[in-house]
Design a protein around this motif. Structure first.
Motif, PDB file in Angstrom:
ATOM      1  N   TRP A 306       0.831  -1.204   0.000  1.00  0.00           N
ATOM      2  CA  TRP A 306       0.000   0.000   0.000  1.00  0.00           C
ATOM      3  C   TRP A 306       0.868   1.258   0.000  1.00  0.00           C
ATOM      4  CZ3 TRP A 306      -5.261  -0.679  -0.349  1.00  0.00           C
ATOM      5  CH2 TRP A 306      -5.735  -1.978  -0.100  1.00  0.00           C
ATOM      6  N   THR A 307       1.964   1.216   0.727  1.00  0.00           N
ATOM      7  CA  THR A 307       2.862   2.373   0.793  1.00  0.00           C
ATOM      8  C   THR A 307       3.472   2.659  -0.577  1.00  0.00           C
ATOM      9  OG1 THR A 307       3.383   1.815   3.088  1.00  0.00           O
ATOM     10  CG2 THR A 307       4.874   3.326   1.958  1.00  0.00           C
ATOM     11  N   VAL A 308       3.844   1.616  -1.306  1.00  0.00           N
ATOM     12  CA  VAL A 308       4.384   1.797  -2.661  1.00  0.00           C
ATOM     13  C   VAL A 308       3.347   2.488  -3.548  1.00  0.00           C
ATOM     14  CG1 VAL A 308       5.163   0.599  -4.746  1.00  0.00           C
ATOM     15  CG2 VAL A 308       5.987  -0.146  -2.506  1.00  0.00           C
ATOM     16  N   ALA A 309       2.104   2.034  -3.482  1.00  0.00           N
ATOM     17  CA  ALA A 309       1.040   2.621  -4.302  1.00  0.00           C
ATOM     18  C   ALA A 309       0.810   4.090  -3.955  1.00  0.00           C
ATOM     19  CB  ALA A 309      -0.251   1.824  -4.129  1.00  0.00           C
ATOM     20  N   ILE A 310       0.787   4.398  -2.677  1.00  0.00           N
ATOM     21  CA  ILE A 310       0.579   5.776  -2.228  1.00  0.00           C
ATOM     22  C   ILE A 310       1.713   6.678  -2.716  1.00  0.00           C
ATOM     23  CG2 ILE A 310       0.517   7.264  -0.182  1.00  0.00           C
ATOM     24  CD1 ILE A 310      -0.889   4.815   1.225  1.00  0.00           C
ATOM     25  N   GLY A 311       2.936   6.200  -2.587  1.00  0.00           N
ATOM     26  CA  GLY A 311       4.086   6.982  -3.023  1.00  0.00           C
ATOM     27  C   GLY A 311       4.050   7.267  -4.515  1.00  0.00           C
ATOM     28  N   CYS A 312       3.662   6.268  -5.313  1.00  0.00           N
ATOM     29  CA  CYS A 312       3.584   6.464  -6.762  1.00  0.00           C
ATOM     30  C   CYS A 312       2.532   7.507  -7.128  1.00  0.00           C
ATOM     31  CB  CYS A 312       3.269   5.139  -7.450  1.00  0.00           C
ATOM     32  SG  CYS A 312       4.647   3.964  -7.471  1.00  0.00           S
ATOM     33  N   CYS A 313       1.382   7.474  -6.453  1.00  0.00           N
ATOM     34  CA  CYS A 313       0.321   8.448  -6.728  1.00  0.00           C
ATOM     35  C   CYS A 313       0.786   9.873  -6.471  1.00  0.00           C
ATOM     36  CB  CYS A 313      -0.905   8.141  -5.879  1.00  0.00           C
ATOM     37  SG  CYS A 313      -1.829   6.675  -6.345  1.00  0.00           S
ATOM     38  N   LEU A 314       1.305  10.113  -5.281  1.00  0.00           N
ATOM     39  CA  LEU A 314       1.677  11.470  -4.892  1.00  0.00           C
ATOM     40  C   LEU A 314       2.844  12.006  -5.713  1.00  0.00           C
ATOM     41  CD1 LEU A 314       1.312  11.230  -1.003  1.00  0.00           C
ATOM     42  CD2 LEU A 314      -0.204  12.389  -2.615  1.00  0.00           C
ATOM     43  N   ALA A 315       3.875  11.188  -5.888  1.00  0.00           N
ATOM     44  CA  ALA A 315       5.057  11.646  -6.619  1.00  0.00           C
ATOM     45  C   ALA A 315       4.733  11.926  -8.084  1.00  0.00           C
ATOM     46  CB  ALA A 315       6.174  10.612  -6.513  1.00  0.00           C
ATOM     47  N   SER A 316       3.941  11.057  -8.719  1.00  0.00           N
ATOM     48  CA  SER A 316       3.606  11.286 -10.132  1.00  0.00           C
ATOM     49  C   SER A 316       2.780  12.554 -10.297  1.00  0.00           C
ATOM     50  CB  SER A 316       2.861  10.082 -10.711  1.00  0.00           C
ATOM     51  OG  SER A 316       1.592   9.910 -10.097  1.00  0.00           O
ATOM     52  N   MET A 317       1.879  12.821  -9.369  1.00  0.00           N
ATOM     53  CA  MET A 317       1.061  14.023  -9.451  1.00  0.00           C
ATOM     54  C   MET A 317       1.919  15.283  -9.423  1.00  0.00           C
ATOM     55  SD  MET A 317      -1.933  15.367  -6.872  1.00  0.00           S
ATOM     56  CE  MET A 317      -0.734  15.697  -5.573  1.00  0.00           C
ATOM     57  N   VAL A 318       2.826  15.361  -8.462  1.00  0.00           N
ATOM     58  CA  VAL A 318       3.690  16.541  -8.326  1.00  0.00           C
ATOM     59  C   VAL A 318       4.572  16.713  -9.566  1.00  0.00           C
ATOM     60  CG1 VAL A 318       5.588  17.541  -7.008  1.00  0.00           C
ATOM     61  CG2 VAL A 318       3.673  16.458  -5.811  1.00  0.00           C
ATOM     62  N   LEU A 334      12.366  15.999 -18.750  1.00  0.00           N
ATOM     63  CA  LEU A 334      12.885  15.214 -17.631  1.00  0.00           C
ATOM     64  C   LEU A 334      11.801  14.983 -16.580  1.00  0.00           C
ATOM     65  CD1 LEU A 334      15.191  13.842 -16.087  1.00  0.00           C
ATOM     66  CD2 LEU A 334      15.799  16.100 -15.165  1.00  0.00           C
ATOM     67  N   LEU A 335      11.090  16.050 -16.193  1.00  0.00           N
ATOM     68  CA  LEU A 335      10.008  15.884 -15.215  1.00  0.00           C
ATOM     69  C   LEU A 335       8.893  15.002 -15.774  1.00  0.00           C
ATOM     70  CD1 LEU A 335       9.478  19.356 -13.481  1.00  0.00           C
ATOM     71  CD2 LEU A 335      10.679  17.346 -12.631  1.00  0.00           C
ATOM     72  N   LEU A 336       8.612  15.153 -17.057  1.00  0.00           N
ATOM     73  CA  LEU A 336       7.578  14.336 -17.690  1.00  0.00           C
ATOM     74  C   LEU A 336       7.964  12.860 -17.671  1.00  0.00           C
ATOM     75  CD1 LEU A 336       4.934  14.121 -19.248  1.00  0.00           C
ATOM     76  CD2 LEU A 336       6.187  14.700 -21.339  1.00  0.00           C
ATOM     77  N   ALA A 337       9.243  12.573 -17.909  1.00  0.00           N
ATOM     78  CA  ALA A 337       9.706  11.184 -17.879  1.00  0.00           C
ATOM     79  C   ALA A 337       9.608  10.596 -16.475  1.00  0.00           C
ATOM     80  CB  ALA A 337      11.144  11.101 -18.385  1.00  0.00           C
ATOM     81  N   LEU A 338      10.000  11.369 -15.469  1.00  0.00           N
ATOM     82  CA  LEU A 338       9.939  10.876 -14.085  1.00  0.00           C
ATOM     83  C   LEU A 338       8.492  10.679 -13.649  1.00  0.00           C
ATOM     84  CD1 LEU A 338      12.717  13.092 -12.432  1.00  0.00           C
ATOM     85  CD2 LEU A 338      12.842  10.648 -12.995  1.00  0.00           C
ATOM     86  N   GLY A 339       7.619  11.618 -14.012  1.00  0.00           N
ATOM     87  CA  GLY A 339       6.203  11.463 -13.677  1.00  0.00           C
ATOM     88  C   GLY A 339       5.577  10.275 -14.368  1.00  0.00           C
ATOM     89  N   SER A 340       5.958  10.066 -15.639  1.00  0.00           N
ATOM     90  CA  SER A 340       5.453   8.907 -16.384  1.00  0.00           C
ATOM     91  C   SER A 340       5.915   7.598 -15.749  1.00  0.00           C
ATOM     92  CB  SER A 340       5.924   8.974 -17.843  1.00  0.00           C
ATOM     93  OG  SER A 340       5.432  10.130 -18.488  1.00  0.00           O
ATOM     94  N   LEU A 341       7.159   7.564 -15.290  1.00  0.00           N
ATOM     95  CA  LEU A 341       7.718   6.372 -14.665  1.00  0.00           C
ATOM     96  C   LEU A 341       6.872   5.904 -13.489  1.00  0.00           C
ATOM     97  CD1 LEU A 341      10.280   4.458 -14.626  1.00  0.00           C
ATOM     98  CD2 LEU A 341      11.175   6.002 -12.868  1.00  0.00           C
ATOM     99  N   LEU A 342       6.332   6.859 -12.729  1.00  0.00           N
ATOM    100  CA  LEU A 342       5.593   6.522 -11.510  1.00  0.00           C
ATOM    101  C   LEU A 342       4.079   6.511 -11.715  1.00  0.00           C
ATOM    102  CD1 LEU A 342       7.635   8.714  -8.986  1.00  0.00           C
ATOM    103  CD2 LEU A 342       7.836   6.249  -9.369  1.00  0.00           C
ATOM    104  N   SER A 343       3.606   6.992 -12.872  1.00  0.00           N
ATOM    105  CA  SER A 343       2.169   7.212 -13.052  1.00  0.00           C
ATOM    106  C   SER A 343       1.340   5.938 -12.971  1.00  0.00           C
ATOM    107  CB  SER A 343       1.914   7.915 -14.390  1.00  0.00           C
ATOM    108  OG  SER A 343       2.300   7.079 -15.478  1.00  0.00           O
ATOM    109  N   ALA A 344       1.910   4.805 -13.374  1.00  0.00           N
ATOM    110  CA  ALA A 344       1.177   3.534 -13.310  1.00  0.00           C
ATOM    111  C   ALA A 344       1.871   2.531 -12.405  1.00  0.00           C
ATOM    112  CB  ALA A 344       1.011   2.959 -14.715  1.00  0.00           C
ATOM    113  N   GLY A 345       2.695   3.026 -11.498  1.00  0.00           N
ATOM    114  CA  GLY A 345       3.391   2.139 -10.563  1.00  0.00           C
ATOM    115  C   GLY A 345       2.466   1.424  -9.596  1.00  0.00           C
ATOM    116  N   THR A 346       1.221   1.861  -9.534  1.00  0.00           N
ATOM    117  CA  THR A 346       0.232   1.215  -8.656  1.00  0.00           C
ATOM    118  C   THR A 346      -0.273  -0.108  -9.231  1.00  0.00           C
ATOM    119  OG1 THR A 346      -1.498   2.512  -9.719  1.00  0.00           O
ATOM    120  CG2 THR A 346      -0.566   3.413  -7.697  1.00  0.00           C
ATOM    121  N   ALA A 347      -0.008  -0.381 -10.513  1.00  0.00           N
ATOM    122  CA  ALA A 347      -0.614  -1.541 -11.181  1.00  0.00           C
ATOM    123  C   ALA A 347      -0.256  -2.863 -10.520  1.00  0.00           C
ATOM    124  CB  ALA A 347      -0.203  -1.558 -12.654  1.00  0.00           C
TER     125      ALA A 347
END
Length: 440
Positions: A306-318, A334-347
């Motif tokens: 759950w912590t991994v999922a929460i972290g991916c949500c918040l970090a990708s949003m910012v 660069l920011l777009l790439a980092l946000g994309s990396l985490l955007s579906a990390g909840t899967a």
């Protein structure tokens, strides 16, 4: 060293099932993964030809977004009944039929003479794809150890991102050279070939223990008895909701980045598709990485998924909001790439949560429920809402607003983690009480 794989240790199987060889397990994964690539290539090739369709048929961004979102809408509406049917009728047969339908529908899109015909073709692409994700992942997890659930789930679901890469990049290149109709036709033919190979290699007989468990009358009774348990805990409902909402972000990125690079970086269709494909690839890598991290942390404490999922949500949003507020250039990318990396990390973490919180007898139906949430809360509205916002605010502003959906996704995962902790504490207390009684 190979690992022994016992079908009976995982969803949808019985303890008496014979062992499945490591080689065959990975072959099942490879072919199932290949069909998932075809699934998303057929779905996302449309995004590569947005500029061409917009010009030829004089379409608004809202109509383009509808063409993209209607596939996910049909997946959401049909995934549950079709996955339940697959649990009873046979998962392999269902997968082959699904691949045949979406491939023929994609070829139909190549022949469309108007927006209405294209929309109808896209509806049938969604019909074919409705149960593939949930049934495919159930088949894959049925031949691997439970300890690999989040990793395999993340890797399998990442096939959607990788298929998007191929669909957008190859589709853009083919469309630029031969026209958009050939882009659709190539994706449809690829899917038909894979469906034939899958039918020949992954047979009902080879997976007979899994299919028998789904088909026999006793199992059908057990499935009906377990269906209410799809929503039996607050945690599993929160996993569905959080996963679905967060998928709106990556769905919007995959659908609209080709158009974004075309409009704001003035790239031709082929280059815009290839560039967007790189970001879709990054999204897929993030799915796999987050799944692996989730499995590793799960061995220490199960709640850390759950912590991994929460972290991916918040970090990708910012990161994504920051990216679309910057001017064009390297810092934005660069920011777009980092946000994309985490955007579906909840899967991966979310799929593992669902697998662990629902009965094994209805694994395909449980994943169908997750797919339903992903489709209706994220994959369908993400591109469509972004298109509607783009008609009023501009595409860049629309992409800067959409990541705010990660806030309610975060809340859902926070609530799910709290109730998961309470459930875990209660289980530990019961185990402790049992131990004391045994001692006495």
């Amino acid at each position: 060293m190979g690992f022994p794989i016992t079908v009976g240790a995982v969803p949808g199987t019985t303890s008496s099932a014979p062992a499945v060889s490591r080689r065959y397990a990975w072959l099942v994964f490879a072919l199932s993964f290949g069909l998932l690539l075809s699934d998303y290539m057929s779905r996302q090739v449309l995004n590569a030809v947005f500029p061409l369709l917009k010009s030829q048929w004089v379409l608004s961004d809202a109509k383009l977004g509808t063409l993209s979102g209607v596939v996910a809408l049909m997946v959401g509406l049909l995934t549950f009944p079709m996955s339940l049917l697959a649990d009873r009728w046979g998962r392999v047969r269902s997968l082959v039929l699904a691949a045949t339908i979406w491939s023929l529908a994609t070829i139909g899109c190549a022949l469309a003479a108007s927006y209405g015909q294209m929309l109808l073709g896209r509806v049938f692409v969604g019909v074919g794809e409705a149960a593939y994700g949930s049934v495919g992942i159930a088949v894959v997890l049925s031949v691997f150890p439970v300890t690999l659930r989040a990793t395999l789930s993340g890797a399998f679901i990442a096939g959607g991102a990788f298929g998007s890469v191929l669909g957008v990049a190859l589709g853009g290149a083919i469309a630029q050279q031969a026209g958009w109709r050939w882009a659709f036709g190539a994706m449809g033919l690829f899917g038909l070939v894979l469906a034939v190979v899958y039918a020949l290699v992954v047979t009902e007989q080879r997976l007979k223990p899994v299919e028998d468990a789904a088909a026999d009358p006793e199992s059908r009774t057990r499935i009906r008895r377990h269906l209410p348990k799809l929503f039996s805990s607050v945690s599993v409902v929160c996993a569905y909701v959080g996963s679905g909402l967060q998928f709106a972000v990556c769905a919007a990125l995959i659908a609209w980045l080709p158009s974004y690079f075309n409009r704001y970086y003035h790239m031709a269709s082929a280059k815009a598709g290839a560039t967007a494909g790189i970001f879709a690839l990054v999204i897929g890598i993030g799915m796999i990485g987050a799944g692996m991290l989730s499995d590793r942390l799960d061995r220490i404490a199960p709640v850390r998924k759950w912590t991994v999922a929460i972290g991916c949500c918040l970090a990708s949003m910012v990161l994504l909001i920051g990216a679309f507020r910057l001017p064009n250039g390297a810092p934005q990318l660069l920011l777009l790439a980092l946000g994309s990396l985490l955007s579906a990390g909840t899967a991966g973490p979310a799929a593992a949560m669902v697998a662990n919180l629902t009965p094994t007898a209805i694994s395909a139906t449980a994943f169908a429920t997750l797919t339903l949430a992903n489709s209706l809360l994220g994959l369908a509205p993400g591109p469509a809402v972004t298109g509607m916002l783009a008609d009023h605010l501009g595409l860049k502003s629309a992409l800067a607003v959409l990541p705010l959906v990660s806030l309610p996704a975060t809340v859902a995962f926070l609530v799910g983690r709290r109730y998961f902790n309470l459930r875990l504490v209660a289980a530990l207390q019961r185990d402790s009480a049992t131990t004391r009684l045994d001692y006495l």
